[in-house]
Scaffold this active site. Sequence first.
Site, PDB file in Angstrom:
ATOM      1  N   LYS A   6       0.718  -1.108   0.030  1.00 56.08           N
ATOM      2  CA  LYS A   6      -0.266  -0.072   0.055  1.00 56.08           C
ATOM      3  C   LYS A   6       0.824   0.940  -0.040  1.00 56.08           C
ATOM      4  O   LYS A   6       0.629   2.058  -0.949  1.00 56.08           O
ATOM      5  CB  LYS A   6      -0.857   0.264   1.666  1.00 56.08           C
ATOM      6  CG  LYS A   6      -1.646   1.390   1.710  1.00 56.08           C
ATOM      7  CD  LYS A   6      -1.962   1.081   2.552  1.00 56.08           C
ATOM      8  CE  LYS A   6      -1.564   1.736   4.313  1.00 56.08           C
ATOM      9  NZ  LYS A   6      -1.246   2.788   4.497  1.00 56.08           N
ATOM     10  N   ASN A   7       2.610   0.890   1.130  1.00 56.93           N
ATOM     11  CA  ASN A   7       2.457   2.389   0.849  1.00 56.93           C
ATOM     12  C   ASN A   7       3.584   3.211  -0.444  1.00 56.93           C
ATOM     13  O   ASN A   7       4.216   3.415   0.189  1.00 56.93           O
ATOM     14  CB  ASN A   7       3.591   2.485   2.067  1.00 56.93           C
ATOM     15  CG  ASN A   7       2.439   2.795   3.325  1.00 56.93           C
ATOM     16  OD1 ASN A   7       0.983   2.633   3.160  1.00 56.93           O
ATOM     17  ND2 ASN A   7       3.166   2.392   4.598  1.00 56.93           N
ATOM     18  N   ARG A  13      -3.497  10.715   4.255  1.00 55.13           N
ATOM     19  CA  ARG A  13      -2.614  11.540   4.114  1.00 55.13           C
ATOM     20  C   ARG A  13      -1.820  11.622   2.633  1.00 55.13           C
ATOM     21  O   ARG A  13      -1.011  12.267   2.631  1.00 55.13           O
ATOM     22  CB  ARG A  13      -1.324  11.073   5.058  1.00 55.13           C
ATOM     23  CG  ARG A  13      -1.254  11.378   6.562  1.00 55.13           C
ATOM     24  CD  ARG A  13      -0.932  10.830   7.695  1.00 55.13           C
ATOM     25  NE  ARG A  13      -0.108  12.623   7.611  1.00 55.13           N
ATOM     26  CZ  ARG A  13      -0.180  12.782   7.930  1.00 55.13           C
ATOM     27  NH1 ARG A  13      -1.358  13.698   8.585  1.00 55.13           N
ATOM     28  NH2 ARG A  13       0.803  14.259   8.148  1.00 55.13           N
ATOM     29  N   CYS A  57      -3.932   7.741  10.308  1.00 55.04           N
ATOM     30  CA  CYS A  57      -4.726   7.217  11.431  1.00 55.04           C
ATOM     31  C   CYS A  57      -3.527   8.350  12.667  1.00 55.04           C
ATOM     32  O   CYS A  57      -2.552   8.949  12.946  1.00 55.04           O
ATOM     33  CB  CYS A  57      -3.511   6.239  11.926  1.00 55.04           C
ATOM     34  SG  CYS A  57      -4.255   4.691  10.764  1.00 55.04           S
ATOM     35  N   ASP A  78       5.494   0.462  11.771  1.00 55.25           N
ATOM     36  CA  ASP A  78       3.884  -0.212  11.846  1.00 55.25           C
ATOM     37  C   ASP A  78       4.116  -2.390  11.801  1.00 55.25           C
ATOM     38  O   ASP A  78       2.530  -2.894  12.106  1.00 55.25           O
ATOM     39  CB  ASP A  78       3.917  -0.552  10.160  1.00 55.25           C
ATOM     40  CG  ASP A  78       4.089   0.517   9.693  1.00 55.25           C
ATOM     41  OD1 ASP A  78       2.225   1.893   9.976  1.00 55.25           O
ATOM     42  OD2 ASP A  78       4.976   1.364   9.301  1.00 55.25           O
ATOM     43  N   VAL A  87       9.559   6.709  16.405  1.00 53.40           N
ATOM     44  CA  VAL A  87       9.031   7.340  15.467  1.00 53.40           C
ATOM     45  C   VAL A  87       7.715   8.240  15.084  1.00 53.40           C
ATOM     46  O   VAL A  87       8.026   9.412  15.200  1.00 53.40           O
ATOM     47  CB  VAL A  87       8.963   6.436  14.051  1.00 53.40           C
ATOM     48  CG1 VAL A  87       9.104   6.726  12.847  1.00 53.40           C
ATOM     49  CG2 VAL A  87      10.321   5.265  14.006  1.00 53.40           C
TER      50      VAL A  87
HETATM   51  N1  EPU Z   1       7.614  13.822  10.659  1.00 56.39           N
HETATM   52  C1  EPU Z   1       7.541  15.542  10.938  1.00 56.39           C
HETATM   53  N2  EPU Z   1       7.765  16.632   9.789  1.00 56.39           N
HETATM   54  C2  EPU Z   1       7.170  16.437   8.453  1.00 56.39           C
HETATM   55  C3  EPU Z   1       7.215  14.986   8.538  1.00 56.39           C
HETATM   56  C4  EPU Z   1       7.085  13.921   9.418  1.00 56.39           C
HETATM   57  O1  EPU Z   1       8.110  16.015  11.792  1.00 56.39           O
HETATM   58  O2  EPU Z   1       7.056  17.190   7.746  1.00 56.39           O
HETATM   59  C5  EPU Z   1       7.821  13.245  11.726  1.00 56.39           C
HETATM   60  C6  EPU Z   1       6.596  12.632  11.744  1.00 56.39           C
HETATM   61  O3  EPU Z   1       5.936  13.259  12.378  1.00 56.39           O
HETATM   62  C7  EPU Z   1       6.951  11.204  12.575  1.00 56.39           C
HETATM   63  C8  EPU Z   1       8.247  10.451  11.431  1.00 56.39           C
HETATM   64  O4  EPU Z   1       8.119  12.318  11.357  1.00 56.39           O
HETATM   65  O5  EPU Z   1       7.027  10.957  13.750  1.00 56.39           O
HETATM   66  C9  EPU Z   1       8.338   9.594  10.457  1.00 56.39           C
HETATM   67  O6  EPU Z   1       7.130  10.323   9.632  1.00 56.39           O
HETATM   68  P1  EPU Z   1       6.648   9.739   7.971  1.00 56.39           P
HETATM   69  O7  EPU Z   1       6.799  11.030   7.132  1.00 56.39           O
HETATM   70  O8  EPU Z   1       8.266   9.215   8.041  1.00 56.39           O
HETATM   71  O9  EPU Z   1       5.757   8.958   7.769  1.00 56.39           O
HETATM   72  P2  EPU Z   1       4.771   9.306   6.894  1.00 56.39           P
HETATM   73  O10 EPU Z   1       5.149   8.855   5.580  1.00 56.39           O
HETATM   74  O11 EPU Z   1       2.854   9.624   6.976  1.00 56.39           O
HETATM   75  C10 EPU Z   1       4.372   6.754   6.242  1.00 56.39           C
HETATM   76  C11 EPU Z   1       3.316   5.713   6.030  1.00 56.39           C
HETATM   77  C12 EPU Z   1       3.340   5.090   7.602  1.00 56.39           C
HETATM   78  C13 EPU Z   1       4.753   4.689   8.074  1.00 56.39           C
HETATM   79  C14 EPU Z   1       5.413   5.549   7.890  1.00 56.39           C
HETATM   80  C15 EPU Z   1       7.102   5.286   8.734  1.00 56.39           C
HETATM   81  C16 EPU Z   1       2.462   6.059   4.370  1.00 56.39           C
HETATM   82  C17 EPU Z   1       1.283   6.475   3.732  1.00 56.39           C
HETATM   83  N3  EPU Z   1       2.490   6.322   5.762  1.00 56.39           N
HETATM   84  O12 EPU Z   1       4.058   7.806   6.882  1.00 56.39           O
HETATM   85  O13 EPU Z   1       2.636   4.170   7.482  1.00 56.39           O
HETATM   86  O14 EPU Z   1       3.939   4.367   9.556  1.00 56.39           O
HETATM   87  O15 EPU Z   1       5.918   6.077   6.674  1.00 56.39           O
HETATM   88  O16 EPU Z   1       7.284   4.170   7.747  1.00 56.39           O
HETATM   89  O17 EPU Z   1       3.707   5.967   3.512  1.00 56.39           O
HETATM   90  C18 EPU Z   1       0.172   3.083   8.095  1.00 56.39           C
HETATM   91  O18 EPU Z   1       0.183   2.287   6.815  1.00 56.39           O
HETATM   92  O19 EPU Z   1      -0.262   2.386   9.292  1.00 56.39           O
HETATM   93  C19 EPU Z   1       1.292   4.050   7.876  1.00 56.39           C
HETATM   94  C20 EPU Z   1       0.861   4.893   9.181  1.00 56.39           C
END
Ligand code: EPU
Length: 442
Positions: free
Chosen positions: A24-25, A97, A121, A315, A337
Amino acid sequence: MPNDVLTVHGGAPLRGEIKVRGAKNLVSKAMVATLLGDTPSRLYDVPRVRDVEVVRGLLELHGVRVSDDGNGAFVFDPANVGTATADEINVHAGSSRIPILFCGPLLHRLGHAFIPELGGCHIGDRPIDFHLAALRQFGAVVDKTAGGLHLTAPSGLHGTKFELPYPSVGATEQVLLTGVRAEGVTELRNAAVEPEIVDLICVLQKMGAVIKVHTDRVIEIEGVPSLRGYSHRPITDRLEAASWACAALATGGDITVRGARQVDMMTFLNVFTTVGGAFEVHDSPVDGGIRFFHPGGELRALAIETDVHPGFMTDWQQPLVVALTQARGLSIVHETVYERRLGYTDALNTMGATIQVYRDCLGGTPCRFGRRNFQHSAVIAGPSKLHAADLVIPDLRGGFSHLIAALAAEGTSHVFGVSLINRGYEDFDAKLADLGARAERG
Ligand code: EPU
């Protein structure tokens, strides 16, 4: 909604075989990338999950013609990309997102973009400050309004040097999707290097992008003036595979996950073995996968920290914790994380688990959340006999862990809000049935 409840008669091991499809991601990001091509793209093995539907809807709103063969093969034709209204976008964006990743591609295609309020989430603040800082450095002008973000690029988008404060997956994808067609070279430091990111780089490379992944989390992108469509079979969903692996462990069962790939799950497999689980890798290009099983005997407590790749994924944490309630001794989990990703443990305690959460960093390394009042460490005392309960799904991964707990517990549980699980787990009702679970809707 009566149909949004799953009645689970637990206490029996899950046994059998299921299949995971495209991650999915990665799939959702590869779909966004189709906007960058001049010709159609083809993506295989697309899972039927809610996040995919949301991105498909957003692409269609922007004029991309999407067709699928009903079996996971999708074609995206971006010939007529155009502007969508803010109202339409808001209706479609729903709880995802992913819309934030439309910024770069839409700026390149249309010169402007509207990004709605983001869902996702509730596992932490989930700010988008890294995304916006990077986009501004590329030359985007961001106007924040009550309904969302309006972006323009009056002087075009230009390559830049950017260092992420933390290796964010989403912000790395943002830089990739914007840098590939920005004028000049972009250098990203402290980039995320998750397998899903590497697979997105493969997609972009097939489109004609020039991206170098250097050591020490440095990614260099040479912007090109145009990109073509791609044809891609994505990596499979290692988050879903690990969830079913933990379900096998927590219920004392035996699950073969077709499609699971060892190379993407090495860190998980080490932990799975340490805690007392067993696995067998079946290498086959056609129906390969991994068999995960409880070999008998007691599970063992352990201490882990979640981390960015190649660490133990955030995750994977929630389903593992359910298995840890069955391990002898004290386990420690330090979530580094997301700051609020342990809320789901309250429900496990009502089922008989003994889990205490702490604000301190109970791991080897102090993390960003230490001394900031976030309950981000957990101590799990086991083994605990779990009993049935009525549960409300809090978020995707926490929700799946509740489902595993209900399957492991003696008695009949009611799990409310299960449709949320379909955001990331394809056909989970059918998979539960294939594994012999006694569960029915309503
Ligand atoms: N963060 C910031 N500022 C930003 C972006 C991120 O402070 O502008 C922080 C976040 O708050 C968090 C950390 O950086 O504390 C990591 O966030 P990241 O950006 O890596 O996460 P994401 O891209 O929003 C994706 C997956 C998540 C998965 C994370 C970590 C998708 C759609 N989501 O989220 O998956 O947990 O990477 O691997 O790809 C899920 O599938 O259930 C899920 C939540």
